[in-house]
Scaffold this active site. Structure first.
Site, mmCIF file in Angstrom:
data_model
loop_
_atom_site.group_PDB
_atom_site.id
_atom_site.type_symbol
_atom_site.label_atom_id
_atom_site.label_comp_id
_atom_site.label_asym_id
_atom_site.label_seq_id
_atom_site.Cartn_x
_atom_site.Cartn_y
_atom_site.Cartn_z
ATOM 1 N N VAL A 79 0.821 -1.227 0.000
ATOM 2 C CA VAL A 79 0.000 0.000 0.000
ATOM 3 C C VAL A 79 0.852 1.274 0.000
ATOM 4 O O VAL A 79 0.362 2.342 -0.358
ATOM 5 C CB VAL A 79 -1.010 0.029 1.185
ATOM 6 C CG1 VAL A 79 -2.006 -1.108 1.106
ATOM 7 C CG2 VAL A 79 -0.312 0.080 2.538
ATOM 8 N N ASN B 259 -6.541 -1.063 7.697
ATOM 9 C CA ASN B 259 -5.838 -1.579 8.881
ATOM 10 C C ASN B 259 -4.323 -1.703 8.700
ATOM 11 O O ASN B 259 -3.584 -1.719 9.685
ATOM 12 C CB ASN B 259 -6.458 -2.954 9.219
ATOM 13 C CG ASN B 259 -5.604 -3.772 10.163
ATOM 14 O OD1 ASN B 259 -5.578 -3.520 11.358
ATOM 15 N ND2 ASN B 259 -4.886 -4.758 9.615
ATOM 16 N N SER C 183 -4.694 4.603 16.652
ATOM 17 C CA SER C 183 -3.973 4.023 17.792
ATOM 18 C C SER C 183 -4.111 4.982 18.959
ATOM 19 O O SER C 183 -4.242 6.197 18.765
ATOM 20 C CB SER C 183 -2.485 3.873 17.444
ATOM 21 O OG SER C 183 -1.747 3.638 18.623
ATOM 22 N N TYR D 176 5.268 7.520 14.224
ATOM 23 C CA TYR D 176 4.079 6.651 14.349
ATOM 24 C C TYR D 176 2.919 7.469 14.927
ATOM 25 O O TYR D 176 1.790 7.416 14.417
ATOM 26 C CB TYR D 176 4.413 5.459 15.247
ATOM 27 C CG TYR D 176 3.279 4.466 15.390
ATOM 28 C CD1 TYR D 176 2.983 3.571 14.365
ATOM 29 C CD2 TYR D 176 2.514 4.414 16.554
ATOM 30 C CE1 TYR D 176 1.945 2.646 14.503
ATOM 31 C CE2 TYR D 176 1.481 3.492 16.700
ATOM 32 C CZ TYR D 176 1.201 2.613 15.670
ATOM 33 O OH TYR D 176 0.170 1.703 15.798
ATOM 34 N N ALA E 224 2.477 10.678 14.826
ATOM 35 C CA ALA E 224 2.003 11.656 13.823
ATOM 36 C C ALA E 224 1.116 10.957 12.801
ATOM 37 O O ALA E 224 0.069 11.479 12.403
ATOM 38 C CB ALA E 224 3.198 12.304 13.130
ATOM 39 N N SER E 225 1.525 9.757 12.384
ATOM 40 C CA SER E 225 0.728 9.051 11.371
ATOM 41 C C SER E 225 -0.657 8.708 11.922
ATOM 42 O O SER E 225 -1.668 8.848 11.233
ATOM 43 C CB SER E 225 1.456 7.788 10.885
ATOM 44 O OG SER E 225 1.442 6.761 11.864
ATOM 45 N N LYS E 226 -0.708 8.298 13.186
ATOM 46 C CA LYS E 226 -2.001 7.872 13.752
ATOM 47 C C LYS E 226 -2.860 9.087 14.130
ATOM 48 O O LYS E 226 -4.098 9.022 14.050
ATOM 49 C CB LYS E 226 -1.766 6.948 14.954
ATOM 50 C CG LYS E 226 -1.147 5.605 14.548
ATOM 51 C CD LYS E 226 -2.031 4.838 13.555
ATOM 52 C CE LYS E 226 -1.533 3.444 13.257
ATOM 53 N NZ LYS E 226 -2.373 2.704 12.321
ATOM 54 N N ILE F 279 -2.184 -4.425 21.816
ATOM 55 C CA ILE F 279 -2.847 -5.652 21.368
ATOM 56 C C ILE F 279 -1.773 -6.708 21.063
ATOM 57 O O ILE F 279 -0.761 -6.389 20.411
ATOM 58 C CB ILE F 279 -3.701 -5.379 20.096
ATOM 59 C CG1 ILE F 279 -4.604 -4.138 20.288
ATOM 60 C CG2 ILE F 279 -4.513 -6.614 19.713
ATOM 61 C CD1 ILE F 279 -5.623 -4.219 21.419
HETATM 62 N N1 LIG Z 1 -0.852 -4.278 18.004
HETATM 63 C C1 LIG Z 1 -1.051 -3.140 18.639
HETATM 64 O O1 LIG Z 1 -0.759 -3.022 19.848
HETATM 65 C C2 LIG Z 1 -1.676 -1.962 17.933
HETATM 66 C C3 LIG Z 1 -2.040 -0.855 18.711
HETATM 67 C C4 LIG Z 1 -2.615 0.244 18.100
HETATM 68 C C5 LIG Z 1 -2.820 0.239 16.737
HETATM 69 N N2 LIG Z 1 -2.458 -0.836 15.998
HETATM 70 C C6 LIG Z 1 -2.688 -0.766 14.546
HETATM 71 O O2 LIG Z 1 -3.430 -1.877 14.124
HETATM 72 C C7 LIG Z 1 -3.109 -2.165 12.763
HETATM 73 C C8 LIG Z 1 -2.787 -3.655 12.629
HETATM 74 O O3 LIG Z 1 -1.660 -3.923 13.426
HETATM 75 P P1 LIG Z 1 -1.306 -5.372 13.997
HETATM 76 O O4 LIG Z 1 -1.053 -5.204 15.435
HETATM 77 O O5 LIG Z 1 -2.263 -6.381 13.512
HETATM 78 O O6 LIG Z 1 0.132 -5.541 13.306
HETATM 79 P P2 LIG Z 1 0.799 -6.708 12.453
HETATM 80 O O7 LIG Z 1 0.498 -8.021 13.058
HETATM 81 O O8 LIG Z 1 2.209 -6.296 12.269
HETATM 82 O O9 LIG Z 1 -0.007 -6.618 11.052
HETATM 83 C C9 LIG Z 1 0.181 -5.524 10.195
HETATM 84 C C10 LIG Z 1 -0.522 -5.802 8.896
HETATM 85 O O10 LIG Z 1 -0.318 -4.679 8.014
HETATM 86 C C11 LIG Z 1 0.169 -5.169 6.769
HETATM 87 N N3 LIG Z 1 1.053 -4.208 6.131
HETATM 88 C C12 LIG Z 1 2.107 -3.566 6.677
HETATM 89 N N4 LIG Z 1 2.717 -2.812 5.760
HETATM 90 C C13 LIG Z 1 2.039 -2.979 4.595
HETATM 91 C C14 LIG Z 1 2.183 -2.479 3.277
HETATM 92 N N5 LIG Z 1 3.165 -1.632 2.965
HETATM 93 N N6 LIG Z 1 1.301 -2.872 2.330
HETATM 94 C C15 LIG Z 1 0.309 -3.734 2.640
HETATM 95 N N7 LIG Z 1 0.091 -4.236 3.873
HETATM 96 C C16 LIG Z 1 0.972 -3.868 4.829
HETATM 97 C C17 LIG Z 1 0.912 -6.460 7.136
HETATM 98 O O11 LIG Z 1 0.953 -7.325 6.015
HETATM 99 P P3 LIG Z 1 2.263 -7.657 5.135
HETATM 100 O O12 LIG Z 1 3.454 -7.584 6.026
HETATM 101 O O13 LIG Z 1 1.948 -9.019 4.618
HETATM 102 O O14 LIG Z 1 2.257 -6.627 4.071
HETATM 103 C C18 LIG Z 1 0.009 -7.036 8.208
HETATM 104 O O15 LIG Z 1 -1.035 -7.765 7.626
HETATM 105 C C19 LIG Z 1 -1.963 -1.241 12.381
HETATM 106 O O16 LIG Z 1 -2.459 -0.127 11.689
HETATM 107 C C20 LIG Z 1 -1.415 -0.799 13.736
HETATM 108 O O17 LIG Z 1 -0.764 0.448 13.678
HETATM 109 C C21 LIG Z 1 -1.891 -1.949 16.561
#
Ligand SMILES: NC(=O)c1ccc[n+]([C@@H]2O[C@H](COP(=O)([O-])OP(=O)(O)OC[C@H]3O[C@@H](n4cnc5c(N)ncnc54)[C@H](OP(=O)(O)O)[C@@H]3O)[C@@H](O)[C@H]2O)c1
Length: 248
Positions: free
Chosen positions: A65, A91, A143, A156, A158-160, A189
């Protein structure tokens, strides 16, 4: 009747973590899905799990993306699969922690392209389809850091924070077209995103979570599905914390 019966939805970042949990929950709720991420293997595994649970096999689109040409190809591919898009879950995201003096321009651009710029571009694409139907729901993943900030997370954060601003502005703009736009702001999470956080830091984080435990991706997925569905038909422009009381 299931929450998302016969709805068509797209989920980015569906190759693992919150995105995969959302795909599984949305499929349980009757949705047909188009899943996006860079890892074909991860997407195949998510699709396999959906099918194993009796859901309709999702279409998968391999796409970076953060790369505009890859994203444009993905939009064309998606158009080929469906002219219907009832919900979008934005996401995909990355975390690149670094103290302010150590952040390279390359890192800044990588995080902003992945977490914010693509999210706006994907909203544009979805909104065009949804406007035609005069209905739709967009759920962006922000986030808690976009609200509170955090040491080592200037980019991070700033992006969120940008995701939150984009969500509220898009909600205002798209409401007259029957499109709702909301965001979920997860706390901490248990996914691969936080796997590298040192144990001592995790203990410190736990201390700030009123429920005294990490969240599970499934607990975020359920809220995303409610926001994607008509169960939230009068909710737009909201940023919903899913954080065990961390933001209290
Ligand atoms: N875990 C937490 O504590 C937490 C807290 C607050 C917010 N969030 C947000 O929740 C969302 C999901 O995070 P998660 O915890 O599930 O993390 P994760 O397990 O690292 O999953 C991230 C997902 O994003 C995809 N992704 C990353 N870069 C990409 C790119 N350039 N193009 C396409 N897909 C991409 C990855 O797929 P590929 O690597 O296969 O591309 C993966 O499916 C994120 O936006 C994160 O900032 C997470």
């Amino acid at each position: 009747m299931k929450l998302l019966q016969d709805r068509v939805g797209s989920i980015t970042g569906a190759s693992r973590g919150i995105g995969r949990a959302t795909a599984l929950e949305a499929a349980r709720q009757g949705a047909r899905l188009i899943l996006i991420a860079r890892s074909r293997e991860g997407l195949e595994e998510t699709a396999h799990q959906v099918e194993n649970e009796g859901g309709v096999r999702p279409q998968i689109i391999v796409c970076d993306v953060a790369d505009e040409s890859s994203l444009k190809t993905a939009f064309r591919e998606m158009h080929g699969y469906t002219k219907q898009l009832d919900f979008l879950v934005n996401n995909a995201g990355i975390l690149r922690d670094a103290v302010i003096g150590m952040i390279s321009t390359k890192q800044i651009l990588e995080v902003l392209h992945t977490n914010l710029i693509s999210l706006i571009q994907i909203m544009q694409f979805a909104a065009r389809i949804m406007m035609g139907a005069k209905s739709g729901s967009i759920v962006n993943i922000a986030s808690i850091i976009g609200r509170s900030g955090n040491e080592g997370q200037v980019v991070y954060g700033a992006s969120k924070a940008g995701v939150i601003g984009a969500t509220k502005s898009a909600a205002r703009e798209l409401a007259p077209h029957g499109i709702r736009v909301n965001a979920v702001a997860p706390g901490v999470i248990a996914t691969s995103m936080i796997a590298n956080i040192p144990e001592s830091k995790k203990e410190e984080l736990l201390g700030s979570i009123k429920m005294n435990r990490l969240g599970q991706p499934e607990e975020v997925a359920k809220i995303i599905c409610v926001l994607a569905s008509d169960y939230s038909s009068y909710v737009t422009g909201q940023i919903l914390g899913v954080d065990g009381g961390m933001w209290l």
